[in-house]
Scaffold this motif. Structure first.
Motif, PDB file in Angstrom:
ATOM      1  N   LEU A 182       0.845  -1.196   0.000  1.00  0.00           N
ATOM      2  CA  LEU A 182       0.000   0.000   0.000  1.00  0.00           C
ATOM      3  C   LEU A 182       0.879   1.245   0.000  1.00  0.00           C
ATOM      4  CD1 LEU A 182      -2.587  -1.133   2.681  1.00  0.00           C
ATOM      5  CD2 LEU A 182      -3.111  -0.661   0.274  1.00  0.00           C
ATOM      6  N   PRO A 183       0.584   2.228  -0.840  1.00  0.00           N
ATOM      7  CA  PRO A 183       1.356   3.480  -0.839  1.00  0.00           C
ATOM      8  C   PRO A 183       1.325   4.143   0.538  1.00  0.00           C
ATOM      9  CG  PRO A 183      -0.049   3.351  -2.778  1.00  0.00           C
ATOM     10  CD  PRO A 183      -0.458   2.223  -1.888  1.00  0.00           C
ATOM     11  N   GLU A 184       2.441   4.696   0.948  1.00  0.00           N
ATOM     12  CA  GLU A 184       2.551   5.301   2.280  1.00  0.00           C
ATOM     13  C   GLU A 184       1.543   6.420   2.491  1.00  0.00           C
ATOM     14  OE1 GLU A 184       4.356   4.512   4.925  1.00  0.00           O
ATOM     15  OE2 GLU A 184       5.127   2.729   3.887  1.00  0.00           O
ATOM     16  N   ASN A 185       1.248   7.191   1.433  1.00  0.00           N
ATOM     17  CA  ASN A 185       0.346   8.340   1.603  1.00  0.00           C
ATOM     18  C   ASN A 185      -1.112   7.940   1.827  1.00  0.00           C
ATOM     19  OD1 ASN A 185       0.077   7.391  -1.041  1.00  0.00           O
ATOM     20  ND2 ASN A 185      -0.431   9.401  -1.857  1.00  0.00           N
ATOM     21  N   LEU A 186      -1.417   6.644   1.709  1.00  0.00           N
ATOM     22  CA  LEU A 186      -2.781   6.173   1.956  1.00  0.00           C
ATOM     23  C   LEU A 186      -2.967   5.613   3.362  1.00  0.00           C
ATOM     24  CD1 LEU A 186      -3.550   4.120  -1.301  1.00  0.00           C
ATOM     25  CD2 LEU A 186      -3.827   6.580  -0.931  1.00  0.00           C
ATOM     26  N   LYS A 187      -1.880   5.265   4.011  1.00  0.00           N
ATOM     27  CA  LYS A 187      -1.962   4.424   5.197  1.00  0.00           C
ATOM     28  C   LYS A 187      -2.685   5.077   6.367  1.00  0.00           C
ATOM     29  CE  LYS A 187       1.842   1.265   4.245  1.00  0.00           C
ATOM     30  NZ  LYS A 187       3.127   0.707   4.701  1.00  0.00           N
ATOM     31  N   ILE A 188      -2.493   6.356   6.579  1.00  0.00           N
ATOM     32  CA  ILE A 188      -3.143   7.010   7.726  1.00  0.00           C
ATOM     33  C   ILE A 188      -4.657   6.943   7.596  1.00  0.00           C
ATOM     34  CG2 ILE A 188      -3.515   9.210   8.902  1.00  0.00           C
ATOM     35  CD1 ILE A 188      -0.627   9.911   8.346  1.00  0.00           C
ATOM     36  N   ASP A 189      -5.180   7.271   6.414  1.00  0.00           N
ATOM     37  CA  ASP A 189      -6.628   7.235   6.199  1.00  0.00           C
ATOM     38  C   ASP A 189      -7.167   5.813   6.258  1.00  0.00           C
ATOM     39  OD1 ASP A 189      -7.035   9.973   5.947  1.00  0.00           O
ATOM     40  OD2 ASP A 189      -6.531   9.957   3.812  1.00  0.00           O
ATOM     41  N   LEU A 190      -6.413   4.843   5.726  1.00  0.00           N
ATOM     42  CA  LEU A 190      -6.860   3.453   5.752  1.00  0.00           C
ATOM     43  C   LEU A 190      -6.874   2.904   7.180  1.00  0.00           C
ATOM     44  CD1 LEU A 190      -5.038   2.012   2.606  1.00  0.00           C
ATOM     45  CD2 LEU A 190      -7.447   2.631   2.822  1.00  0.00           C
ATOM     46  N   GLU A 191      -5.872   3.286   7.961  1.00  0.00           N
ATOM     47  CA  GLU A 191      -5.832   2.842   9.357  1.00  0.00           C
ATOM     48  C   GLU A 191      -6.994   3.424  10.150  1.00  0.00           C
ATOM     49  OE1 GLU A 191      -1.948   3.987  10.594  1.00  0.00           O
ATOM     50  OE2 GLU A 191      -0.948   2.310   9.572  1.00  0.00           O
ATOM     51  N   ALA A 192      -7.403   4.641   9.817  1.00  0.00           N
ATOM     52  CA  ALA A 192      -8.541   5.258  10.502  1.00  0.00           C
ATOM     53  C   ALA A 192      -9.833   4.490  10.194  1.00  0.00           C
ATOM     54  CB  ALA A 192      -8.677   6.714  10.082  1.00  0.00           C
ATOM     55  N   ILE A 193      -9.981   4.049   8.942  1.00  0.00           N
ATOM     56  CA  ILE A 193     -11.159   3.263   8.566  1.00  0.00           C
ATOM     57  C   ILE A 193     -11.142   1.909   9.269  1.00  0.00           C
ATOM     58  CG2 ILE A 193     -12.351   2.123   6.651  1.00  0.00           C
ATOM     59  CD1 ILE A 193     -11.374   4.386   4.839  1.00  0.00           C
ATOM     60  N   GLN A 194      -9.965   1.291   9.333  1.00  0.00           N
ATOM     61  CA  GLN A 194      -9.832   0.011  10.028  1.00  0.00           C
ATOM     62  C   GLN A 194     -10.219   0.139  11.496  1.00  0.00           C
ATOM     63  OE1 GLN A 194      -6.229  -2.108   7.404  1.00  0.00           O
ATOM     64  NE2 GLN A 194      -5.746  -1.081   9.304  1.00  0.00           N
ATOM     65  N   GLN A 195      -9.833   1.264  12.116  1.00  0.00           N
ATOM     66  CA  GLN A 195     -10.153   1.490  13.521  1.00  0.00           C
ATOM     67  C   GLN A 195     -11.668   1.618  13.733  1.00  0.00           C
ATOM     68  OE1 GLN A 195      -8.296   1.249  16.163  1.00  0.00           O
ATOM     69  NE2 GLN A 195     -10.020   1.782  17.520  1.00  0.00           N
ATOM     70  N   LYS A 196     -12.344   2.277  12.806  1.00  0.00           N
ATOM     71  CA  LYS A 196     -13.800   2.413  12.901  1.00  0.00           C
ATOM     72  C   LYS A 196     -14.469   1.039  12.908  1.00  0.00           C
ATOM     73  CE  LYS A 196     -14.366   6.988  10.809  1.00  0.00           C
ATOM     74  NZ  LYS A 196     -14.985   7.769   9.706  1.00  0.00           N
ATOM     75  N   PHE A 197     -13.978   0.146  12.057  1.00  0.00           N
ATOM     76  CA  PHE A 197     -14.564  -1.195  11.998  1.00  0.00           C
ATOM     77  C   PHE A 197     -14.188  -2.016  13.227  1.00  0.00           C
ATOM     78  CE2 PHE A 197     -15.685  -0.039   7.792  1.00  0.00           C
ATOM     79  CZ  PHE A 197     -16.685  -0.920   7.394  1.00  0.00           C
ATOM     80  N   SER A 198     -12.998  -1.794  13.758  1.00  0.00           N
ATOM     81  CA  SER A 198     -12.593  -2.496  14.977  1.00  0.00           C
ATOM     82  C   SER A 198     -13.529  -2.159  16.135  1.00  0.00           C
ATOM     83  CB  SER A 198     -11.153  -2.132  15.336  1.00  0.00           C
ATOM     84  OG  SER A 198     -10.741  -2.797  16.514  1.00  0.00           O
TER      85      SER A 198
END
Length: 263
Positions: A182-198
């Motif tokens: 995954l491109p580094e510039n996407l990771k912060i936003d993707l991690e935030a979405i993952q946290q919402k589902f967690s």
């Protein structure tokens, strides 16, 4: 592989010729007419969607069956290094480029062919499925994935031939060669979405990016009572991703299972 390279070399020309016949048989089945591959591909965008999907399945299966027949008749299975050495002579424009050797993969980089740029994504999909089928058939331990393609406005085409586990384990979910980093510039936003589902007791993992498809795995952390939960969660995920990444599509790589149940 325990077999001399001279022996493999002696089979390549015949393999390329037989692969072309297998591909042509696939689209002749769909079109119900005899036409050369180069002529057919020029007109591939005129196919109805249902026929195009049928073609992709057929060219994958025919290529896979050819690969299996090759393995049996020649008593050999290709390794990653064989694709780097010999694939360029099998007749696919996708096999032209620069190979890079990594510890667990052979990576093929290229600027993209003229036909792919002019005809578009269907041309590239046709060749991707043909190659995927051939790899599955001709090798027992090599997997194939296309990480990027100029036909979807990526800067270059990147194909990866990686070590595939004969008996899949949980390690497949962390295999960067299988999914693409995954491109580094996407990771912060993707991690935030993952946290919402967690927080909703759902285990969401973004695996990689392939031809503008964001690959993910989605599983419940505990028993859920609603049988339609999977559809609800996927719809919510699509909404969140579309807001943040409007140019990407989602592709579910989760195990085949009912989201509302856990064994």
């Amino acid at each position: 592989m325990g077999i001399s390279q001279d022996y493999v070399e002696s089979t390549v020309q015949d393999l390329g010729a037989r692969w072309k016949v297998a591909r042509e048989y696939a689209f002749r089945e769909v079109l119900k007419s005899r036409v050369r591959e180069d002529e057919f591909l020029l007109d591939i965008n005129s196919l109805e969607e249902e026929k195009f999907d049928e073609l992709l399945k057929s060219v994958f299966l025919n290529s896979r069956n050819l690969g299996r027949s090759y393995q049996k008749s020649k008593n050999l299975s290709w390794e990653k290094s064989d694709f780097a050495t010999y694939a360029g002579r099998l007749g696919s424009p996708c096999f032209q480029g620069t190979w890079e050797t990594k510890p667990l993969a052979q990576v093929l980089n290229r600027k993209g062919c003229t036909s792919g740029r002019q005809i578009g994504h269907r041309y590239c999909q046709y060749w991707r499925e043909a190659i995927d089928g051939l790899v599955v058939g001709i090798s027992d331990e090599v997997g194939f994935v296309r990480n990027s393609s100029v036909a979807v406005n990526d800067e270059e085409c990147i194909d990866v031939f990686f070590d595939e586990e004969s008996s899949p384990t949980d390690a497949i979910w962390t295999n960067v060669n299988k999914w693409g980093a995954l491109p580094e510039n996407l990771k912060i936003d993707l991690e935030a979405i993952q946290q919402k589902f967690s927080e909703m007791k759902i285990d969401l993992k973004f695996l990689g990016l392939s031809e503008k498809n964001l690959l993910y795995k989605l599983e419940p952390k505990e028993n859920l009572t609603c049988g339609s939960a999977g559809t609800i969660y996927r719809s919510h995920l699509e909404k969140l991703v579309k807001e943040k990444f409007p140019l990407f599509s989602l592709k579910d790589a989760s195990p085949v299972a009912v989201y509302g149940e856990r064994a």
